[in-house]
Each structure stands twice: as structure tokens, then as C-alpha cells.
Enzyme design. Structure first.
Site, PDB file in Angstrom:
ATOM      1  N   ASN A   1       0.839  -1.195   0.000  1.00  0.00           N
ATOM      2  CA  ASN A   1       0.000   0.000   0.000  1.00  0.00           C
ATOM      3  C   ASN A   1       0.879   1.251   0.000  1.00  0.00           C
ATOM      4  OD1 ASN A   1      -2.472   1.620   0.168  1.00  0.00           O
ATOM      5  ND2 ASN A   1      -3.404  -0.267   0.919  1.00  0.00           N
ATOM      6  N   ARG A   2       0.329   2.377   0.406  1.00  0.00           N
ATOM      7  CA  ARG A   2       1.012   3.651   0.246  1.00  0.00           C
ATOM      8  C   ARG A   2       1.592   4.198   1.547  1.00  0.00           C
ATOM      9  NH1 ARG A   2      -3.044   2.986  -3.181  1.00  0.00           N
ATOM     10  NH2 ARG A   2      -2.724   3.606  -5.357  1.00  0.00           N
TER      11      ARG A   2
ATOM     12  N   HIS B   1      -0.677  -9.710  -4.143  1.00  0.00           N
ATOM     13  CA  HIS B   1      -1.511  -8.845  -4.982  1.00  0.00           C
ATOM     14  C   HIS B   1      -2.155  -9.628  -6.123  1.00  0.00           C
ATOM     15  CE1 HIS B   1      -2.904  -5.113  -6.724  1.00  0.00           C
ATOM     16  NE2 HIS B   1      -2.220  -4.392  -5.842  1.00  0.00           N
TER      17      HIS B   1
ATOM     18  N   TYR C   1      -4.903 -10.981  -8.607  1.00  0.00           N
ATOM     19  CA  TYR C   1      -6.171 -10.487  -9.161  1.00  0.00           C
ATOM     20  C   TYR C   1      -7.047 -11.706  -9.458  1.00  0.00           C
ATOM     21  CZ  TYR C   1      -4.151  -5.822 -10.097  1.00  0.00           C
ATOM     22  OH  TYR C   1      -3.582  -4.576  -9.991  1.00  0.00           O
TER      23      TYR C   1
ATOM     24  N   HIS D   1       3.744   0.146  -2.562  1.00  0.00           N
ATOM     25  CA  HIS D   1       4.148  -1.263  -2.645  1.00  0.00           C
ATOM     26  C   HIS D   1       5.661  -1.472  -2.655  1.00  0.00           C
ATOM     27  CE1 HIS D   1       0.046  -2.284  -2.911  1.00  0.00           C
ATOM     28  NE2 HIS D   1      -0.115  -2.246  -4.225  1.00  0.00           N
TER      29      HIS D   1
ATOM     30  N   GLN E   1      -7.223  -4.805   1.858  1.00  0.00           N
ATOM     31  CA  GLN E   1      -7.469  -3.862   0.774  1.00  0.00           C
ATOM     32  C   GLN E   1      -8.314  -4.577  -0.275  1.00  0.00           C
ATOM     33  OE1 GLN E   1      -6.096  -0.560   0.319  1.00  0.00           O
ATOM     34  NE2 GLN E   1      -7.443  -0.357  -1.436  1.00  0.00           N
TER      35      GLN E   1
ATOM     36  N   GLU F   1      -6.303  -7.936  -0.470  1.00  0.00           N
ATOM     37  CA  GLU F   1      -4.926  -7.847  -0.012  1.00  0.00           C
ATOM     38  C   GLU F   1      -4.899  -7.699   1.520  1.00  0.00           C
ATOM     39  OE1 GLU F   1      -3.061  -4.628  -2.331  1.00  0.00           O
ATOM     40  OE2 GLU F   1      -4.848  -4.813  -3.592  1.00  0.00           O
TER      41      GLU F   1
END
Length: 353
Positions: A83-84, A178, A180, A109, A285, A313
Site C-alpha cells: 500500500n502507500r 496482490h 487479481y 508497494h 485492501q 490484499e
């Protein structure tokens, strides 16, 4: 009984660091997962449907070339901090550290060359594979030597990811995967027209600010929070405006280190495929692939349009190292660690739900 195979997958170009990439195939009666030594990437996840047919339910590429080019972290382990981190900086023990801003003003990340872009050293296990790497002091601006182990094991329909780390200096750590997911089968979302369902126990979902850094502050007017209960089955897929966002769902007040049993379940009704994610972390997330735009060609030359997959996540709060006002979570709320770090995350799949 889990079968484990080891295969060559390609060679990283010299300009990207070089080195041989291996693929590890874990197979049970109902699941087959392929994992790369580059970025610990889940390259494929074949799961049975109700009709007994297997489909690959994660987005990715057929060859190594796709993973060595720029891509949205398909299937990878991200870190040192997922994340940030706002404004790409933080302070520990009175010292300020500056990171590479790779997401506007923020660090995302792990920075320019995070854990997703490096080779890991593998060790085959009876039912899985363990990857190891040493992130040296100062890598991407982070303090301390950080030893990291990521272990994938497969037991029946459960794929478990176990993250462990050891540091010799206080440093932020926030590791996640991560992948998908598209339970209809990667590339089949628009053809299927029947979206998955997301449901779970009571969550607090926080929308992101314009800078995409989540905050729990009630004084920040740019962000909002809303509560969703277990009866909420959100539909994912095309033209579903109510869930066309990336949200941070956090289990408020849940302690770190305890395996939570009631996280969201995703279901694809036509195929009967379902998945549940459990974690010891306080948050997940939930990302609905807003940034996919059809420009990437994945496995089988399929294009991936917007909202053609979703991510769950498991992680600590985003920008935790800079936040003192997040909801109380016993343990390391700031994401700072000195010594050992542990984050188990089992993912269960089924074809009859």
C-alpha cells in the site's frame, strides 16, 4: 496429498538484474497453483468448478516477458511495505527516512524496485515451497537488514501463504499478495456477465482520498467511512457502479496475530466456485481493478479491461507508519517492527458453494 513440481520458466534480462526464474507447481485433487521465484508471483491458480472442469482464476501472463515489463503487480508479493506511504517519507526514533515516490507524491508497494521485482531463493517443501531473500539496510530507503520468508503450502482446497521476517533495526513492514481474482476464469468476465458476490462479517470500509492514502480521521472531509453488515452481498462486474472503487476494509479492534475466521467470501454462482480469505492482520485492501484499461494482454492473449478482477490484499493499515489516529488495534498499529514479524494468510477455495 500435494504434488510439487519444479520447472524452469526463463531468464531475467541482464538490464533487469539477470538470473534464472523457476516455476513451482503445487497440485491437489481440486487445486493447482503455479508460483514463480520472481516476486513470489502466483502465475496461475486452477480451480475446479461444479462441473468438474478446471479454470484459471487469476490474471497474469503466459511467459516471463510479461512479468519483467511494467504491470499492476499481478500475483506478486509486495513490500517492504504494501500500500502507500504518504509523501514517501516517515520517521523512526527521531530520524526521517525518504523513499522513492512511485505513485504521485507517495511510495507504493515498496518503491521503484520492491519485492515483486526481485528473485527469491526457493526451498521445496513436501506440500509447498518457501522463498527467502535478504532486503539490505537502505534498500528503497528503508532502515535495517530484513530477512524475509514467504511460504506457500497447498492442502486440499486451501492455499496458505505464510509471511515471516526478521529485522535488526526498527522498520515498517507490511507484506501481502496482490493476486487479481476472477472466479469465472481469467478473461471470461465480460462473456459470463454474471458477477461474483462479496459478503462477510461487519466491516468498516474507508474510501480513499484524492491522494489514495486512506485515513480513519473523522476530521478529514475528503474521506468517508460507512458500515457494511453480513447481509450485504455486493455484486462485482461490468456496470456495477456501487462497487467500482478500491476500498480498505478493516476489522476494527481485532488484534494482530489472531487468525480471523470471518473475512469476505467471494462466489461465482454459475460455476459454483467460491473463496474465503483469512488473516492475522487488521485489514484487507479490497480493490476492483479500476486501473485496468484493456491495454494489457494476459494469458491466452486475453485483454484485461476495467473491473475484470478483484484483489483481497490482507495487510496492516495503509500509511500506518505516519498515522497515530487509526482505530485501536492491539499490536503494532504503526506497522513498525524490530525483531520477528509473522503473517499467516490461508485462502480456501471450493466448487460446490
Amino acid at each position: 496429498m500435494t504434488e510439487v513440481r519444479r520447472e524452469a520458466f526463463g531468464q531475467v534480462p541482464r538490464e533487469a538484474g539477470g538470473g534464472a526464474v523457476e516455476k513451482f507447481v503445487l497440485k491437489s485433487d481440486s487445486v493447482e497453483v503455479q508460483i514463480l521465484s520472481l516476486g513470489c508471483i502466483i502465475a496461475a491458480l486452477e480451480v475446479k468448478g461444479r462441473d468438474g472442469a478446471f479454470s484459471d482464476v487469476v490474471l497474469g501472463f503466459d511467459t516471463l516477458e510479461g512479468y519483467t515489463r511494467k504491470h499492476p503487480f499481478f500475483g506478486a508479493v509486495v513490500g517492504r511495505v504494501a500500500n502507500r506511504i504518504a509523501k514517501a517519507r516517515f520517521a523512526v526514533d527521531g530520524k526521517e527516512y525518504h523513499l522513492f515516490p512511485n505513485d504521485g507524491p507517495n511510495s507504493l508497494h515498496g518503491g521503484a524496485r520492491g519485492f515483486d521485482k526481485v528473485l527469491w531463493s526457493p526451498q521445496v517443501l513436501p506440500n509447498g515451497v518457501c522463498f527467502f531473500r535478504l532486503s539490505p539496510d537502505g534498500e528503497e530507503g528503508y532502515p535495517g537488514d530484513l530477512k524475509v520468508w514467504v511460504t506457500y503450502t497447498l492442502s486440499g482446497g486451501e492455499l496458505a501463504i505464510n509471511y515471516r521476517a526478521q529485522t535488526n533495526k526498527t522498520t515498517p513492514i507490511n507484506l501481502t499478495n496482490h493476486a487479481y481474482f476472477n472466479l469465472a476464469g481469467q478473461g471470461r468476465w465480460l462473456q459470463c456477465r454474471v458477477p461474483a458476490l462479496i459478503s462477510g462479517n461487519p466491516w468498516s470500509w474507508g474510501s480513499t482520498c484524492r491522494s489514495f492514502v486512506w485515513t480513519a480521521s473523522t476530521t478529514t472531509s475528503a474521506c468517508s467511512r460507512r458500515r457494511l453488515d453480513a447481509s450485504w452481498p455486493g455484486r462485482l462486474g461490468p456496470q456495477r457502479g456501487s462497487l467500482t472503487m478500491g476500498a480498505m476494509g478493516c476489522l476494527l479492534g481485532q488484534p494482530l496475530g489472531i487468525l480471523h475466521q470471518h473475512l469476505p467470501r467471494a462466489r461465482h454462482l454459475p460455476s459454483g466456485r467460491a473463496m474465503e480469505v483469512h488473516t492475522t492482520q487488521p485489514g484487507v485492501q479490497f480493490y476492483t481493478a479500476n486501473n485496468l484499461d484493456g491495454s494489457l494482454k494476459g494469458k491466452g492473449a486475453v485483454t484485461y479491461p476495467k473491473h475484470s478482477a478483484f484483489c483481497l490484499e490482507t495487510q496492516n493499515w495503509p500509511d500506518a507508519v505516519n498515522k497515530v489516529n487509526h482505530p485501536p488495534t492491539p499490536g503494532s498499529c504503526l506497522g513498525l517492527w524490530q525483531g520477528p514479524f509473522h503473517h499467516p494468510c490461508p485462502v480456501s477455495g471450493a466448487s460446490n458453494m
